[in-house]
Scaffold this active site. Sequence first.
Site, short mmCIF file in Angstrom:
data_model
loop_
_atom_site.label_atom_id
_atom_site.label_comp_id
_atom_site.label_asym_id
_atom_site.label_seq_id
_atom_site.Cartn_x
_atom_site.Cartn_y
_atom_site.Cartn_z
N GLU A 127 8.29 -3.95 10.28
CA GLU A 127 7.00 -3.27 10.53
C GLU A 127 5.89 -4.28 10.79
O GLU A 127 5.09 -4.09 11.70
CB GLU A 127 6.67 -2.40 9.31
CG GLU A 127 5.42 -1.56 9.46
CD GLU A 127 5.07 -0.83 8.16
OE1 GLU A 127 5.99 -0.35 7.44
OE2 GLU A 127 3.87 -0.73 7.88
N ILE A 155 0.82 -1.22 0.00
CA ILE A 155 0.00 0.00 0.00
C ILE A 155 0.86 1.27 0.00
O ILE A 155 0.38 2.35 -0.34
CB ILE A 155 -0.98 -0.03 1.21
CG1 ILE A 155 -2.22 0.80 0.94
CG2 ILE A 155 -0.30 0.34 2.50
CD1 ILE A 155 -3.13 0.24 -0.11
N HIS A 171 6.90 -12.15 4.92
CA HIS A 171 6.53 -11.68 3.58
C HIS A 171 7.78 -11.32 2.80
O HIS A 171 8.74 -10.82 3.36
CB HIS A 171 5.58 -10.48 3.64
CG HIS A 171 6.07 -9.34 4.49
ND1 HIS A 171 6.00 -9.35 5.86
CD2 HIS A 171 6.64 -8.16 4.15
CE1 HIS A 171 6.50 -8.22 6.33
NE2 HIS A 171 6.91 -7.48 5.32
P1 AMP Z 1 8.27 -4.72 6.71
O1 AMP Z 1 7.51 -5.41 7.82
O2 AMP Z 1 9.30 -3.77 7.25
O3 AMP Z 1 8.84 -5.69 5.71
O4 AMP Z 1 7.23 -3.79 5.94
C1 AMP Z 1 5.87 -4.09 5.87
C2 AMP Z 1 5.30 -3.59 4.56
O5 AMP Z 1 3.90 -3.82 4.58
C3 AMP Z 1 5.50 -2.09 4.28
O6 AMP Z 1 6.14 -1.92 3.03
C4 AMP Z 1 4.06 -1.53 4.28
O7 AMP Z 1 3.87 -0.51 3.34
C5 AMP Z 1 3.24 -2.77 3.95
N1 AMP Z 1 1.87 -2.72 4.47
C6 AMP Z 1 1.49 -2.46 5.75
N2 AMP Z 1 0.15 -2.53 5.85
C7 AMP Z 1 -0.33 -2.82 4.62
C8 AMP Z 1 -1.64 -3.02 4.06
N3 AMP Z 1 -2.73 -2.92 4.83
N4 AMP Z 1 -1.75 -3.31 2.75
C9 AMP Z 1 -0.64 -3.41 1.98
N5 AMP Z 1 0.62 -3.24 2.44
C10 AMP Z 1 0.78 -2.95 3.73
#
Ligand code: AMP
Length: 129
Positions: free
Chosen positions: A88, A30, A93
């Site tokens: 985050e 997103i 993923h």
């Molecule tokens: P990380 O955990 O550091 O690998 O990053 C988590 C990723 O998930 C980030 O790039 C966010 O932009 C993405 N993200 C978080 N919430 C959502 C959501 N609801 N839909 C799509 N992507 C998301």
Amino acid sequence: MAGIFSKIIKGEITSYKVYEDEKCYAFLDINPNAAGHTLCVTKKEVDKVFDLSEDDYNHLMQFSRKVALAIRKAIPCKRVGMSVIGLEVPHVHVHLIPLNSMEDATFQNKQSLTPEEFQATVVKIQDCL
Ligand code: AMP
């Protein structure tokens, strides 16, 4: 309590879904580094990638490769990069990121897309799967 990605997989939170199979789910990030930035998530909610079983790890990598090849066909870019971070969202993923420069891999330079642009990106990638 289920995390945000488990809620996305169950359809409780909407996402721009690209593809899924029995073990993994792919959807657009997103807050993308570049248009086409896609996350490939395991349906099992495991925090760290190297804690996956060998079978689940190999499956995630095969699944990510299939999606990456479609992104490469669909989105003009020099190559598709792959990162696993999870700082985050603590649910395994793989980030698949269309790269044109090193900046696209840094998570510092974000793109803002309209809902229509996200949806058009999904369709382009799905057409190449
Ligand atoms: P990380 O955990 O550091 O690998 O990053 C988590 C990723 O998930 C980030 O790039 C966010 O932009 C993405 N993200 C978080 N919430 C959502 C959501 N609801 N839909 C799509 N992507 C998301």
